[in-house]
Design a protein around this motif. Structure first.
Motif, PDB file in Angstrom:
ATOM      1  N   GLY A  30      54.186   7.109  64.144  1.00 30.11           N
ATOM      2  CA  GLY A  30      53.888   6.838  62.739  1.00 30.11           C
ATOM      3  C   GLY A  30      52.812   7.743  62.181  1.00 30.11           C
ATOM      4  O   GLY A  30      52.241   7.448  61.126  1.00 30.11           O
ATOM      5  N   GLY A  31      52.538   8.843  62.880  1.00 31.38           N
ATOM      6  CA  GLY A  31      51.449   9.726  62.489  1.00 31.38           C
ATOM      7  C   GLY A  31      51.848  10.770  61.463  1.00 31.38           C
ATOM      8  O   GLY A  31      52.970  10.794  60.959  1.00 31.38           O
ATOM      9  N   ARG A  32      50.890  11.629  61.170  1.00 34.09           N
ATOM     10  CA  ARG A  32      51.075  12.738  60.238  1.00 34.09           C
ATOM     11  C   ARG A  32      50.587  14.021  60.892  1.00 34.09           C
ATOM     12  O   ARG A  32      50.047  14.014  62.000  1.00 34.09           O
ATOM     13  CB  ARG A  32      50.290  12.487  58.943  1.00 34.09           C
ATOM     14  N   ASN A  33      50.763  15.123  60.187  1.00 32.20           N
ATOM     15  CA  ASN A  33      50.197  16.380  60.652  1.00 32.20           C
ATOM     16  C   ASN A  33      48.683  16.237  60.798  1.00 32.20           C
ATOM     17  O   ASN A  33      48.049  15.452  60.089  1.00 32.20           O
ATOM     18  CB  ASN A  33      50.517  17.507  59.675  1.00 32.20           C
ATOM     19  N   VAL A  34      48.108  17.021  61.704  1.00 34.32           N
ATOM     20  CA  VAL A  34      46.702  16.855  62.069  1.00 34.32           C
ATOM     21  C   VAL A  34      45.930  18.147  61.823  1.00 34.32           C
ATOM     22  O   VAL A  34      46.409  19.239  62.136  1.00 34.32           O
ATOM     23  CB  VAL A  34      46.589  16.453  63.559  1.00 34.32           C
TER      24      VAL A  34
END
Length: 234
Positions: free
Chosen positions: A39-43
């Motif tokens: 469920g993450g995004r670019n970092v």
């Protein structure tokens, strides 16, 4: 004569000053960031707003060696970083950060990499990291020999050592297919090292790669589907 002595002393002092004020070099370390957060995004890293480790991929960054502050945060919510700590690093050191867990409860694996030297043989050195938050321990076989285990009992957040895998110009059928299996031997996912590209048969021969097991075990569709991706390690 006195003028010449004064001039010589002035010149000497100037040269000594220049010697003291010569070029300085910032000690640097490499940080390879793999983003496998459910469920993450670019970092992004620290104040580097240009580059990102994209979700279910990776990015190689440089950090100042020493007591290195490392803040890795999702692009949609910088105030809620996935990692925000200081790590001791050495000049010229190579490190990997595997971001895992979920967006609401991120976890990480930080390792100092001991990268094997380039090989003279037609091989690729491979290691595997299990970033699938709900998976049991896994094993890995090759498509060319599905009954022979090359990695075994890789639990969540475990990182294996590098292992030599034959990668000749004329590959055995299935020799570039890595199969992830559960403890009973059931095939869960597979990854085919492509013929060309940054992580590929052509570019990885003689070198080192990491296979990242990602996603949710049992999920076969959507962004967080269980699977594998590759990242380079020089």
């Amino acid at each position: 004569m006195k003028k010449y002595i004064v001039f010589a002393l002035t010149l000497l002092a100037s040269l000594q000053s220049c010697k003291k004020d010569g070029p300085t070099f910032t000690p640097l370390a490499s940080l390879n960031v793999a983003d496998a957060v459910i469920g993450g995004r670019n970092v992004k890293l620290n104040t580097n707003v240009r580059d990102s480790a994209t979700l279910y991929s990776y990015k190689l960054f440089q950090i100042v060696a020493g007591e290195s502050p490392i803040k890795l945060y999702p692009t949609n919510n910088p105030a809620a970083p996935y990692f925000d700590q200081t790590r001791t690093t050495v000049n010229g050191g190579i490190y990997s950060m595997f971001l895992t867990g979920t967006a609401s409860a991120p976890e990480n694996v930080f390792v100092k990499d001991e990268i094997p030297p380039f090989s003279q043989d037609s091989i690729v050195r491979v290691r595997i990291v299990n970033c699938s938050v709900n998976s049991s321990a896994i094993s890995v076989t090759l498509g060319s020999a599905p009954t022979a285990t090359i990695f075994s009992n890789i639990a969540y957040k475990s990182v294996s050592a590098f292992r030599d895998i034959e990668l000749k110009t004329r590959l055995a059928v299935g020799g570039n297919i890595f199969q992830v299996r559960d403890s009973s031997g059931t095939l869960l996912a597979s990854y085919t090292l492509p013929a060309t590209g940054l992580v590929s048969v052509a570019s990885s021969r003689f070198k080192n790669i990491t296979l990242v097991v990602r996603g949710l075990a049992g999920t076969t569709g959507g962004t967080d589907a269980f699977g594998i991706y590759g990242m380079t390690n020089y």
